[in-house]
Enzyme design. Sequence first.
Site, PDB file in Angstrom:
ATOM      1  N   CYS A  76       6.618 -13.060   5.090  1.00  0.00           N
ATOM      2  CA  CYS A  76       7.214 -12.684   6.370  1.00  0.00           C
ATOM      3  C   CYS A  76       8.625 -13.287   6.432  1.00  0.00           C
ATOM      4  CB  CYS A  76       6.363 -13.174   7.536  1.00  0.00           C
ATOM      5  SG  CYS A  76       6.438 -14.956   7.759  1.00  0.00           S
ATOM      6  N   CYS A 114       1.297 -17.325   5.587  1.00  0.00           N
ATOM      7  CA  CYS A 114       0.887 -17.545   6.978  1.00  0.00           C
ATOM      8  C   CYS A 114       0.023 -16.442   7.561  1.00  0.00           C
ATOM      9  CB  CYS A 114       2.110 -17.779   7.863  1.00  0.00           C
ATOM     10  SG  CYS A 114       2.960 -16.249   8.284  1.00  0.00           S
ATOM     11  N   GLY A 117       0.800  -1.231   0.000  1.00  0.00           N
ATOM     12  CA  GLY A 117       0.000   0.000   0.000  1.00  0.00           C
ATOM     13  C   GLY A 117       0.827   1.273   0.000  1.00  0.00           C
ATOM     14  N   GLU A 148       7.977   4.870  -6.798  1.00  0.00           N
ATOM     15  CA  GLU A 148       8.964   3.862  -7.225  1.00  0.00           C
ATOM     16  C   GLU A 148      10.385   4.416  -7.106  1.00  0.00           C
ATOM     17  OE1 GLU A 148       8.044   0.883  -7.726  1.00  0.00           O
ATOM     18  OE2 GLU A 148       6.003   0.884  -8.550  1.00  0.00           O
TER      19      GLU A 148
HETATM   20 ZN    ZN Z   1       4.667 -16.005   6.673  1.00  0.00          ZN
END
Ligand code: ZN
Length: 203
Positions: free
Chosen positions: A191, A162, A25, A103
């Site tokens: 992550c 996850c 975002g 960017e």
């Molecule tokens: Zn993860």
Amino acid sequence: MTTNSAGELHRQGRIEVVCGSMFSGKTEELIRRIKRATFARQRVIIFKPQIDNRYSEENVVSHDSNAVTSTPVSCATDILRILPSTGEADQRRYDIDVVGIDEAQFFGDDLVDVCNELADNNVRVIIAGLDMDFKGKPFGPMPGLCAIADDVMKVHAICVRCGALAYVSHRLVHDENQVLIGEKAEYEPLCRECYKKSKTQDL
Ligand code: ZN
């Protein structure tokens, strides 16, 4: 030259960085700030590197197609050349209130000096960019920009594996070039844990 309660600055130099992985975002946050300045009748211009033409040559477009007009430039110093001039030497050289840069990771390190030059001349600079490349390494001028910024916001995507907060844009295709313009087919936000697992799988 005052700050109101919302933290908006009128004609006072300032550098703001919005950074994070893909799908976090960043561009939406840049557009939100730019639109708010436009509502306040501030003069705004947005630049982006010419390399990024995924959607449109002239628009800064976020993934939800929330578009504002922008000017593609081939290098950071072009920004200073293109900006309207007041003809004055000190403090107010540029006849613009807010400069947005999208960017930013694709610009050279000279973007750091360009942003300082603008802020020193009472321009508010809002920068959006990827903090890290697909290998988790700091991307282009972003670390330098974070260092000189008055304010840094780190935004996060959600890890697609996850559901934790993502920190890196994992590349799904095998290509070792740092710059690979892509979208959902080429990148996924992960992550740290899932990124570590994916690296062992990739080997
Ligand atoms: Zn993860």
